[in-house]
Every structure is written in C-alpha cells, then in structure tokens.
Design an enzyme around this catalytic site. Structure first.
Site, PDB file in Angstrom:
ATOM      1  N   ASP A  36       9.060   5.281   6.337  1.00  0.00           N
ATOM      2  CA  ASP A  36       8.088   4.179   6.320  1.00  0.00           C
ATOM      3  C   ASP A  36       8.539   3.111   5.329  1.00  0.00           C
ATOM      4  OD1 ASP A  36       5.535   2.977   7.049  1.00  0.00           O
ATOM      5  OD2 ASP A  36       4.914   3.446   4.992  1.00  0.00           O
ATOM      6  N   GLU A  88      14.262  -3.398   3.000  1.00  0.00           N
ATOM      7  CA  GLU A  88      13.164  -3.729   3.930  1.00  0.00           C
ATOM      8  C   GLU A  88      12.604  -5.144   3.780  1.00  0.00           C
ATOM      9  OE1 GLU A  88      10.384  -0.599   2.679  1.00  0.00           O
ATOM     10  OE2 GLU A  88       8.994  -2.140   2.005  1.00  0.00           O
ATOM     11  N   HIS A 126       6.408   0.095   6.656  1.00  0.00           N
ATOM     12  CA  HIS A 126       5.638   0.209   5.412  1.00  0.00           C
ATOM     13  C   HIS A 126       4.131   0.106   5.688  1.00  0.00           C
ATOM     14  CE1 HIS A 126       6.348  -0.256   0.858  1.00  0.00           C
ATOM     15  NE2 HIS A 126       5.139   0.211   1.040  1.00  0.00           N
TER      16      HIS A 126
HETATM   17  P1  NAD Z   1       1.987   8.790  -8.892  1.00  0.00           P
HETATM   18  O1  NAD Z   1       2.416   7.995 -10.071  1.00  0.00           O
HETATM   19  O2  NAD Z   1       0.579   9.257  -8.816  1.00  0.00           O
HETATM   20  O3  NAD Z   1       2.937  10.075  -8.733  1.00  0.00           O
HETATM   21  C1  NAD Z   1       4.321   9.999  -8.816  1.00  0.00           C
HETATM   22  C2  NAD Z   1       4.837  11.328  -9.317  1.00  0.00           C
HETATM   23  O4  NAD Z   1       6.251  11.321  -9.232  1.00  0.00           O
HETATM   24  C3  NAD Z   1       4.491  11.617 -10.782  1.00  0.00           C
HETATM   25  O5  NAD Z   1       3.865  12.871 -10.899  1.00  0.00           O
HETATM   26  C4  NAD Z   1       5.850  11.581 -11.492  1.00  0.00           C
HETATM   27  O6  NAD Z   1       5.912  12.466 -12.596  1.00  0.00           O
HETATM   28  C5  NAD Z   1       6.757  12.017 -10.366  1.00  0.00           C
HETATM   29  N1  NAD Z   1       8.161  11.682 -10.550  1.00  0.00           N
HETATM   30  C6  NAD Z   1       8.714  10.551 -11.044  1.00  0.00           C
HETATM   31  N2  NAD Z   1      10.053  10.632 -11.012  1.00  0.00           N
HETATM   32  C7  NAD Z   1      10.361  11.838 -10.463  1.00  0.00           C
HETATM   33  C8  NAD Z   1      11.575  12.507 -10.169  1.00  0.00           C
HETATM   34  N3  NAD Z   1      12.742  11.959 -10.418  1.00  0.00           N
HETATM   35  N4  NAD Z   1      11.501  13.732  -9.631  1.00  0.00           N
HETATM   36  C9  NAD Z   1      10.307  14.335  -9.387  1.00  0.00           C
HETATM   37  N5  NAD Z   1       9.127  13.754  -9.648  1.00  0.00           N
HETATM   38  C10 NAD Z   1       9.155  12.522 -10.179  1.00  0.00           C
HETATM   39  O7  NAD Z   1       2.375   7.895  -7.617  1.00  0.00           O
HETATM   40  P2  NAD Z   1       1.696   7.928  -6.181  1.00  0.00           P
HETATM   41  O8  NAD Z   1       0.498   7.059  -6.195  1.00  0.00           O
HETATM   42  O9  NAD Z   1       1.563   9.325  -5.733  1.00  0.00           O
HETATM   43  O10 NAD Z   1       2.818   7.137  -5.325  1.00  0.00           O
HETATM   44  C11 NAD Z   1       3.985   7.780  -4.873  1.00  0.00           C
HETATM   45  C12 NAD Z   1       4.893   6.784  -4.178  1.00  0.00           C
HETATM   46  O11 NAD Z   1       4.274   6.257  -2.992  1.00  0.00           O
HETATM   47  C13 NAD Z   1       5.268   5.559  -5.019  1.00  0.00           C
HETATM   48  O12 NAD Z   1       6.632   5.248  -4.805  1.00  0.00           O
HETATM   49  C14 NAD Z   1       4.438   4.448  -4.412  1.00  0.00           C
HETATM   50  O13 NAD Z   1       4.966   3.181  -4.640  1.00  0.00           O
HETATM   51  C15 NAD Z   1       4.472   4.849  -2.948  1.00  0.00           C
HETATM   52  N6  NAD Z   1       3.442   4.244  -2.105  1.00  0.00           N
HETATM   53  C16 NAD Z   1       3.776   3.938  -0.816  1.00  0.00           C
HETATM   54  C17 NAD Z   1       2.818   3.381   0.025  1.00  0.00           C
HETATM   55  C18 NAD Z   1       3.124   3.035   1.464  1.00  0.00           C
HETATM   56  O14 NAD Z   1       2.334   2.315   2.091  1.00  0.00           O
HETATM   57  N7  NAD Z   1       4.209   3.508   2.043  1.00  0.00           N
HETATM   58  C19 NAD Z   1       1.545   3.124  -0.456  1.00  0.00           C
HETATM   59  C20 NAD Z   1       1.236   3.467  -1.762  1.00  0.00           C
HETATM   60  C21 NAD Z   1       2.195   4.048  -2.581  1.00  0.00           C
HETATM   61  C1  COI Z   2       1.928   0.296  -2.564  1.00  0.00           C
HETATM   62  O1  COI Z   2       0.708   0.221  -2.722  1.00  0.00           O
HETATM   63  O2  COI Z   2       2.703   0.533  -3.515  1.00  0.00           O
HETATM   64  C2  COI Z   2       2.499   0.110  -1.239  1.00  0.00           C
HETATM   65  O3  COI Z   2       3.602   0.555  -1.006  1.00  0.00           O
HETATM   66  C3  COI Z   2       1.725  -0.665  -0.228  1.00  0.00           C
HETATM   67  C4  COI Z   2       2.319  -2.031   0.068  1.00  0.00           C
HETATM   68  C5  COI Z   2       1.289  -2.895   0.758  1.00  0.00           C
HETATM   69  C6  COI Z   2       2.922  -2.755  -1.090  1.00  0.00           C
END
Ligand code: NAD
Ligand code: COI
Length: 329
Positions: free
Chosen positions: A258, A263, A295
């Site tokens: 995703d 991207e 995404h």
């Molecule tokens: P979070 O901060 O709650 O959790 C991240 C975890 O990763 C933490 O527990 C941290 O200790 C751990 N971590 C960091 N580096 C690490 C490593 N090298 N090895 C193992 N663990 C490690 O974050 P979250 O809210 O769960 O978000 C996770 C990911 O999802 C982020 O990259 C965020 O940007 C992404 N995200 C994507 C979308 C989407 O639409 N695709 C939306 C929201 C968030």
């Molecule tokens: C995030 O919340 O980090 C995402 O990856 C969502 C995107 C709309 C930026």
C-alpha cells in the site's frame, strides 16, 4: 484565531466546517496542497493544518516564521517527510494525529494479505480470460501459518489481534517491546528469528533513517521460500529492487504494497492520460502476485473524521495554551 487547512478533499470539508461552527473558529479551507508556493495563502492566519504527502522543508518553515505562524498541525500519523530540525530552527511546533484509527490500517493490511493468500489477483486474471478452473491456484489457511509482525505499536497490535482471530500463530519483533505483550511470549529476540519462522512478514514501523531498507536482499534470503510480504507502513522500509528480484526468483511468493518507495509522483494523482516513467513501479504492476494500492489503508470515514477534528483541536490547543500533547518531538 484564524486557521487555514490545506489539501482538503471533498470528503474532509464537512468535518472541517462542522468543527469551525462547533468551536467558533474561522477555518479557511483550500484544496491546494501545502507547498513552498501555496504557503503564501496562509499569510494572516495563526495556524496551518495539512496532510503529510509531500516534503515540508526548510524553505517552508522559514516562510512560516516570516508570517509569524508557529503551528503546523498535520492530520496524519507519519512525519517522515517533515524536516523537524528546520521546524525547530524557525520556531514552528509540529503536531500529528498519532491514532486516528489504527483499525483502518490494520484491517486493510489483513485484507490485502487475505487476497494474496487466496490468490485473488491470479483468479481475476484467469476469469478475465474465461478460464474458470480451480487448479493450480490452491491456497493456504491462516491457521496453518505463522505471521511475523514487525513493529508492535498502535497498528501492529490491532493487526496481531485480527490475525489471532483467524487462528494464525503470531510472532513479533519490536525494538521497544510492549511490556504487556512481552508477558504473552509473542516476541522473538531478533529480526533474523522472525525472518526464519514467518510465512508472512508484515511491516508496521515508522520510516526512520535507521529503518530504511529494513527489508533487503539479505533479509529476503533469510526468510522462508515463498514468504508473503505486506507493507502498509512506508515504502522506504523495503529495497524495491531487491524485492523485485526476490519475487522473480520465487524466494518471495507475493507482496501486498500500500506504500511504495517512490510513491510521491504517483499515488493520489490522476494519471489516467499519462504514462508512468518508473520502471520499478511498472514492473511491480505487471506481477500477478503483487497487489499495489495507492496508500489507501487509512481511508475510512472514521479515520478521516478523526484526522480532521484532532488536527484542528491540536492547533487550537497550541494557540490557546501554548502546549499540545500531540507535538512531534
Ligand atoms: P507506532 O509509533 O504506534 O508504532 C511503531 C512501532 O514500531 C513502535 O512500537 C516502534 O518501537 C516500532 N519500531 C520502530 N523501529 C523498529 C524496528 N526497526 N524494528 C521493529 N520495530 C520498530 O506507529 P503506528 O501508528 O502503528 O504506525 C505504523 C506505520 O504505519 C508507520 O510507518 C505509519 O506512518 C504507517 N501508517 C500508514 C498508513 C497508511 O494509510 N498506509 C496510515 C497510518 C500510518
Ligand atoms: C499516515 O497517517 O501516516 C498515512 O500514511 C496516511 C496518509 C494520508 C499520509
């Protein structure tokens, strides 16, 4: 107090206007993305709300200082595109929305894994060619598989619960293990152990400098032959060239992506009448065991409402009290 919200899609506008009415605060809404040029529209406002889709760099923060704007409130989780050092240098506080709906992303990552597992893209292709046979695209069941979760933060933990509901064996790795989870014995001690044991590797870590290309040629080689990869976190966590090689050799059996390393010029753009000049992306598009989505894991009604409201609340809180708990440190 006057706030300006950049890059507001139609599905966000209603939530922004409602918040403005409820809180009696002027919120100017524009569809324009926040850039070094469009930032001029913020002149005269007290705070900026934006979405993290493109880099926010030193020029942007220096312009904010010139306009005496001290708060940039992003309505999403990731802050990897934001030059936080520059923000600090120019006296700008940056806030994010750490948990607008971890379920949105976790549910989506499991959905995509299920599609890979049940070989939906392969059947779609067969059906398009009027081939309605079952074989040879047999599947496996999650209860017979080990899912390796990298990153047990907000999203990773929800994903783990969903996988457990399917009866999968779940193992996890985190550089900062969660104390509660640790008691359940779910953690392995090293990434290598996770690579060795997992049939599915799913990424839920932030895109820090240290995590860049966390999955690469070496790590794919350590994994089980035919492993499935799910990435709803950030594209830079995977070395895309290495992933393509591993997909070609069969070492990686499939990938649901995703997020993609390069991207920005592609995702969330209408490229209907353009050709994409990105050979790696085009190669991934052509692979029947790769599912690409632009995404969209976050994109649910619940998440969008929370993103807008919490980001506006953060700017409001900062401007009225000078402190805000969602500040990105
Ligand atoms: P979070 O901060 O709650 O959790 C991240 C975890 O990763 C933490 O527990 C941290 O200790 C751990 N971590 C960091 N580096 C690490 C490593 N090298 N090895 C193992 N663990 C490690 O974050 P979250 O809210 O769960 O978000 C996770 C990911 O999802 C982020 O990259 C965020 O940007 C992404 N995200 C994507 C979308 C989407 O639409 N695709 C939306 C929201 C968030
Ligand atoms: C995030 O919340 O980090 C995402 O990856 C969502 C995107 C709309 C930026």
């Amino acid at each position: 107090m006057k706030l300006i919200a950049f890059g507001m899609r139609k599905d966000e506008v209603g939530f922004g206007n409602q918040w403005s009415d409820d809180n009696q605060v002027d919120v100017e809404i524009t569809q324009d993305l926040l850039t070094n040029e469009t930032i001029q529209q913020a002149d005269g406002f007290d705070g900026i709300i934006a979405l993290q889709t493109i880099p926010y760099n030193e020029t942007l923060f220096s312009k904010m200082k010139e306009m005496n704007i001290k708060i940039l409130s992003v309505r999403n989780v990731g802050v990897d595109n934001i030059d936080l050092v520059a923000a600090k240098k120019y006296g700008v506080t940056v806030t994010n929305v750490p948990a607008y709906s971890p379920n949105a992303i976790a549910e989506f990552s499991v959905t995509q894994l299920m599609q890979l597992l049940r070989r939906t893209p392969e059947f779609n292709l067969k059906i398009k060619n009027q081939d309605y046979r079952w074989a040879p695209n047999i599947s496996r069941e999650l209860r017979s598989l080990t899912v390796g979760v990298i990153g047990t933060g907000r999203i990773g933990r929800v994903a783990m619960d969903i996988y457990k509901g399917f009866g999968a064996k779940v193992i996890a790795y985190d550089v900062y293990p969660n104390a509660e989870l640790k008691k359940s014995g779910i953690y392995v001690d090293t990434l290598d152990e996770l690579f060795e044991q997992a049939d599915v590797v799913t990424l839920h870590t932030p895109a820090t400098k240290e995590n860049e290309h966390m999955l690469n040629r070496d790590s794919f080689e350590k994994m089980k032959h035919g492993v499935l990869i799910v990435n709803t976190a950030r594209g830079t966590l995977i070395n895309t060239e290495d992933l393509i090689d591993a997909l070609k050799s069969g070492q990686v059996g499939g990938a649901a992506l995703d997020t993609y390393e390069f991207e920005n010029p592609i995702f969330n753009h209408d490229l209907t009448d353009s050709s994409i000049e990105d050979p790696l992306f085009n190669e991934l598009l052509d692979m029947v065991n790769v599912i690409l989505t632009p995404h969209i894991a976050f994109y649910t009604e619940t998440a969008v409402k929370n993103m807008v409201e919490i980001a506006l609340n953060s700017a409001y809180q900062f401007l009225t009290t000078g402190v805000v708990e969602t500040e990105v440190k």
